[in-house]
Design an enzyme around this catalytic site. Sequence first.
Site, mmCIF file in Angstrom:
data_model
loop_
_atom_site.group_PDB
_atom_site.id
_atom_site.type_symbol
_atom_site.label_atom_id
_atom_site.label_comp_id
_atom_site.label_asym_id
_atom_site.label_seq_id
_atom_site.Cartn_x
_atom_site.Cartn_y
_atom_site.Cartn_z
ATOM 1 N N ASN A 189 0.819 -1.203 0.000
ATOM 2 C CA ASN A 189 0.000 0.000 0.000
ATOM 3 C C ASN A 189 0.862 1.266 0.000
ATOM 4 O O ASN A 189 1.066 1.891 -1.038
ATOM 5 C CB ASN A 189 -0.945 -0.024 1.201
ATOM 6 C CG ASN A 189 -2.048 1.013 1.091
ATOM 7 O OD1 ASN A 189 -1.926 1.977 0.355
ATOM 8 N ND2 ASN A 189 -3.127 0.811 1.815
ATOM 9 N N ASP A 190 1.400 1.617 1.150
ATOM 10 C CA ASP A 190 2.144 2.878 1.261
ATOM 11 C C ASP A 190 3.332 2.955 0.305
ATOM 12 O O ASP A 190 3.689 4.026 -0.171
ATOM 13 C CB ASP A 190 2.648 3.076 2.696
ATOM 14 C CG ASP A 190 1.498 3.298 3.664
ATOM 15 O OD1 ASP A 190 0.442 3.762 3.216
ATOM 16 O OD2 ASP A 190 1.664 2.990 4.852
ATOM 17 N N VAL A 191 3.946 1.796 0.008
ATOM 18 C CA VAL A 191 5.172 1.797 -0.803
ATOM 19 C C VAL A 191 4.896 2.079 -2.273
ATOM 20 O O VAL A 191 5.824 2.215 -3.057
ATOM 21 C CB VAL A 191 5.939 0.461 -0.667
ATOM 22 C CG1 VAL A 191 6.375 0.257 0.763
ATOM 23 C CG2 VAL A 191 5.118 -0.707 -1.171
ATOM 24 N N SER A 211 -0.530 2.546 7.702
ATOM 25 C CA SER A 211 -0.233 3.821 8.332
ATOM 26 C C SER A 211 -1.451 4.726 8.389
ATOM 27 O O SER A 211 -1.396 5.812 8.933
ATOM 28 C CB SER A 211 0.885 4.527 7.559
ATOM 29 O OG SER A 211 0.459 4.739 6.235
#
Lengths: 480, 100
Positions: A405-407, A446
């Site tokens: 996701n965040d990456v 996050s």
Amino acid sequence: MEAVVNAPGIFSARLLIDVSYFLTAVLFIMGLKRMSSPVTARSGILWAGAGMAVATLVTFWHPDIPDTSNLWLIIAAIFIGSLIAWWSGKKVAMTNMPQMIALYNGMGGGAAAAIAAVELYRAAFAHAAGHSPQHNSMFMSLAVIGGIIGAISFSGSLIAWAKLQGVLNKTVRFGGQKFVNGLLFLGSLAVGVIVVLHHGADPLHVSLIFGLALLFGVAMTLPIGGADMPVVISLYNALTGLAVAFEGFVMQNAAMIIAGTVVGSAGTLLTQLMAKAMNRSLANVLFSDFGSGGGASTTEVKGSMKPIEASDVGVMMAFASKVIVVPGYGMAVAQAQHKVWEMCQLLIDRGVTVKFAIHPVAGRMPGHMNVLLAEAGVPYDLIADLDEINAEFETADVALIIGANDVVNPVARTDKSSPIYGMPILNADKAKNVIVIKRGQGAGFSGIENALFFLDNTRMLYGDGQKAAAELVNAIKAVG
Amino acid sequence: MTGIVALYIFMLAAFTGYEIIAKVPVILHTPLMSGSNFVHGIVLVGAMVALGGATTPLEKAIGFVGVLLAAGNAVGGYVVTERMLEMFKSSGAKKTGGGH
């Protein structure tokens, strides 16, 4: 150190031990060197293992073990410790590897602290009984410093293990925490100074050094969030190495000094590399609050998430010339890596170029995802890291995001108000088509909204990772 | 071993550790951390000597715990590192299954 009582012949026990420890140091360094390339890595641990076996074996004839009455205690302790560790090491799942490393590392730190404790208590009791001091203050200082570091690494690693294992879920924070932590550390150090200056002082003081250091390890690790834990584990690994080196000076043992120092400096560098990969400074990890959940970004994400069926994705990938898979920890949690690899093999057989793109912090620690993919049988030369793969997304027909996701969140490039701004990301959004396998519509680990999901070239394949991968396998087979 | 010689060893070993890690690819970070974790299991030899020279019951008890922990560090570190590295294969080494 007392004089060696052995006969000064060429074949003295001391010489045997010196030569063996020298050999061990060489084997350790060669082993670590080999472990830094995937081609030779496997042999590296065998070399290092041989070094450890040699050193352990010859130590039974160490001249500083004066009589044989304690030999059975040594053998019993080695037997019990080895048995438990061997059993747990064979049994642990690859997904739980980071916390297992933390646990073994903590044991090493505890052992270094134990060596210091034996020496310091001996000095303390001798001093309390009015004997004249046997050791100079250099010896005492090194024992104290190594003991404090080892104790911090011991209790800190245990907390890190408990957090990653899910035994301990709370992230404990209170006002003035940093002040209390600082007080614990300085307190331990201050009592240490007293012990050094008074040649051991008394046993109570020695106990106090270790008690305060152990408390500090706990207090320092408790406020750190789970996402940052790998960096902390790596730091404790380096600290244990340092503690071992200090106790090596105390025991006049060159193998311990060399091995401990090599691990101390290598571990420090590794910790910095990890922190950098997460776009954090070490100080930031240790003393800030990010790990528990990011602040909300102020920018609104425009557009909508557009769903797609597995059969359509199957056709899209089957007729693609290049597919890049971006796996995240979510894939490992769903145990989908085997199905994903099965899918990739079908694509490779059809002549599709398949690559895996690994972000440095995919998985629980840098490199963890590679281990998980290797477990599923993915050859390492299909796996590319961020620098290698980012230019290739533009030529890819499909980027398949599974559990990440965040990456892959492009706001890291554009949105200065985002907590992940500046973090290097995989440019999955540059691919012609982006497919995201995701369980639901919620935000990531996050809590940051992912702009990638809302792009025009992105389609969402909702479902559990393993089930979705199995559907894709069937869809590709159906294409024929 | 005099203090200054020990200091030289310390300095050279520190540079060695730095050099070994400096060129390591990210894919090996976890196994390498695990491998270096195994290497500081050498604390076992120090713990053995500490327990071997222990005289009072307190020293023996602490020494015993030290050897036990150190053995756990060494053996556990070896087993998990070996398990991880065993899985690293190149596509040349292993034929891909399936096929039509």
